[in-house]
Motif scaffolding. Structure first.
Motif, short mmCIF file in Angstrom:
data_model
loop_
_atom_site.label_atom_id
_atom_site.label_comp_id
_atom_site.label_asym_id
_atom_site.label_seq_id
_atom_site.Cartn_x
_atom_site.Cartn_y
_atom_site.Cartn_z
N GLY A 18 0.82 -1.19 0.00
CA GLY A 18 0.00 0.00 0.00
C GLY A 18 0.86 1.25 0.00
O GLY A 18 2.08 1.20 -0.24
N MET A 19 0.23 2.36 0.29
CA MET A 19 0.93 3.65 0.34
C MET A 19 1.41 3.92 1.76
O MET A 19 0.75 3.53 2.73
CB MET A 19 0.01 4.77 -0.12
N GLN B 97 9.25 10.42 3.17
CA GLN B 97 9.09 10.34 1.72
C GLN B 97 7.90 9.45 1.38
O GLN B 97 7.86 8.28 1.76
CB GLN B 97 10.35 9.76 1.08
N PRO B 98 6.90 9.95 0.65
CA PRO B 98 5.78 9.09 0.23
C PRO B 98 6.29 7.97 -0.69
O PRO B 98 7.08 8.23 -1.61
CB PRO B 98 4.85 10.04 -0.52
N VAL B 99 5.86 6.75 -0.43
CA VAL B 99 6.31 5.59 -1.20
C VAL B 99 5.15 4.62 -1.39
O VAL B 99 4.13 4.70 -0.71
CB VAL B 99 7.47 4.85 -0.51
N MET B 100 5.34 3.70 -2.33
CA MET B 100 4.48 2.53 -2.47
C MET B 100 5.29 1.32 -2.02
O MET B 100 6.42 1.14 -2.45
CB MET B 100 4.03 2.35 -3.93
N VAL B 101 4.72 0.52 -1.12
CA VAL B 101 5.44 -0.65 -0.63
C VAL B 101 4.70 -1.92 -1.05
O VAL B 101 3.47 -1.96 -1.06
CB VAL B 101 5.63 -0.62 0.90
N PRO C 21 8.12 6.42 -5.28
CA PRO C 21 9.11 5.34 -5.34
C PRO C 21 8.50 4.03 -4.83
O PRO C 21 7.64 4.05 -3.93
CB PRO C 21 10.22 5.82 -4.41
N VAL C 22 8.95 2.92 -5.37
CA VAL C 22 8.43 1.60 -4.99
C VAL C 22 9.50 0.85 -4.20
O VAL C 22 10.64 0.72 -4.65
CB VAL C 22 8.02 0.79 -6.23
#
Length: 318
Positions: free
Chosen positions: A101-102, A108-112, A153-154
Motif C-alpha cells: 500500500g501507500m 518520503q511518500p512511497v508505495m510498498v 518510489p516503490v
C-alpha cells in the motif's frame, strides 16, 4: 521461544544452561552464579560468531527460511509511517500472499509491496505461505501503475519460495502474470528498490525484484530454483540439496560477485531471526542510502538505466 537450527545446537545447549542458572538465581537458591553466567554467555557468543562466519550455502538456505525471521509486515511496521494498505487486483481477487500500500518512509511518500508468509498456521494459510497466485502479481502490477501515476518510489520486500505451483494458478495464467509483473517493474517511471529479506525463489521473486537497486540481507538467498528442486532434476535425488545449493550460487555473497545484486545488508550476529528490530533497522539504513540518488533522476533516465542494468547481466561471462 527461540527456534534453533541444526548447526546451532552447541549454542542452544549453552543458552539453555544459562536460562537454567538464571531461573535458579530468580528462585533465590542463595548461589552466586553471575560469574558462571558471564562465562557461559561469552562462550555462547563466540560459538555463534564462529558458526555464522563460516556458513555453507545450505546452512544459509536454512537461515533464510527460518520461521522467526522478520517478514514484510514487520518491515512495514518498523520502517514506515502512515501506512495505508491497499487490496485486490480489480478483477475479483485479493491474494494475501502479496501485501502492500501507500506509506511514508522517513517522510518520503512511497508505495510498498511485499510477500508475506505468516507466522503461525492460521496466518500462513491466510497468506498461502507467501506463494502468490496470478491475482497477487496482478495486484502488484496495479500498485506499481498507481505509484507511477503519483510519482511514488516503490519499495519491495521479497521472501517467497516461489509462485504458487498449483494447477488452479496455471489455469488462470500464472506464467503470464509473472512475466507481466516483471515487465511492469522494468518499465516503472519511478525508483524501484527491491530487498530480498529471506528466500528469493524463482520467477515468483523476480516478478517483484526487477529494481534499480536489488539489496539482499547477508544470510538471504536468491535462486532460479530451490535446492531441493535442482537436486531432484539434476541428481534425481532430493537428498543432494546441499550439493545443489553450492552449485546454484544462491548466496548474497556469490550474487554480489556475479554483479546480479547491488548491496549486501549485514545482519546481527546469529541472523535477522535473533534480533529482528536490528535487522529491519539495517534494511532501513540501506534503503535510505540508495533512494535519494534514484529520486534525483528523471523517469526516462530511470527506465533507461534499469534496462541497461539487466541487459548487462551475464555479458562478462560470455
Amino acid at each position: 521461544m527461540r527456534q534453533y537450527l541444526d548447526f546451532e545446537k552447541p549454542v542452544a545447549e549453552l543458552e539453555n544452561k544459562i536460562a537454567e542458572l538464571r531461573q535458579m538465581a530468580k528462585d533465590g537458591e542463595g548461589i552466586n552464579i553471575a560469574d558462571e553466567i558471564g562465562k557461559l554467555s561469552d562462550k555462547s557468543e563466540k560459538q555463534l560468531r564462529a558458526a555464522y562466519a563460516k556458513l555453507t550455502p545450505w546452512q544459509k538456505v536454512m537461515v533464510a527460511r527460518h520461521a522467526q525471521r522478520p517478514q514484510a509486515l514487520d518491515y512495514f511496521r518498523d520502517l514506515l509511517t502512515d501506512y495505508t494498505p491497499l487490496a485486490g487486483d480489480r478483477l475479483g481477487h485479493n491474494d494475501q500472499a502479496i501485501v502492500g500500500g501507500m506509506a511514508r518512509f522517513r517522510g518520503q511518500p512511497v508505495m510498498v509491496i511485499g510477500t508475506e508468509r505468516g507466522f503461525d498456521m492460521e496466518s500462513r494459510l491466510l497468506h498461502n505461505f507467501g506463494m502468490p497466485k496470478p491475482e497477487g502479481y496482478r495486484k502488484a502490477q496495479r500498485f506499481v501503475d498507481l505509484a507511477g501515476r503519483f510519482g511514488l518510489p516503490v519499495l519491495t520486500f521479497i521472501d517467497t519460495s516461489g509462485a504458487w505451483p498449483g494447477i488452479d494458478a496455471e489455469q488462470r495464467g500464472q506464467a503470464q502474470a509473472i512475466a507481466k509483473s516483471t515487465d511492469c517493474f522494468l518499465r516503472a517511471p519511478v525508483p524501484v528498490i527491491a530487498t530480498i529479506i529471506g528466500e528469493g525463489g524463482s520467477g515468483g521473486a523476480v516478478a517483484l525484484g526487477a529494481g534499480d537497486r536489488v539489496l539482499m540481507l547477508e544470510h538471504s538467498i536468491y535462486s532460479v530454483i530451490a535446492p531441493e528442486g535442482a537436486a531432484s532434476i539434476l541428481w534425481r535425488d532430493p537428498k543432494q540439496a546441499a550439493t545443489a545449493a553450492e552449485a546454484l550460487r544462491l548466496t548474497a555473497q556469490d550474487l554480489l560477485k556475479l554483479k546480479l545484486i547491488d548491496r549486501i545488508i549485514s545482519e546481527p550476529v546469529g541472523g535477522a531471526q535473533r534480533f529482528p528490530q536490528e535487522a529491519t533497522a539495517a534494511v532501513g539504513e540501506a534503503i535510505a542510502a540508495e533512494l535519494p540518488a534514484l529520486i534525483a533522476l528523471d523517469p526516462a533516465a530511470l527506465v533507461s538505466q534499469r534496462r541497461e542494468k539487466f541487459l548487462a547481466m551475464g555479458r562478462e561471462a560470455l
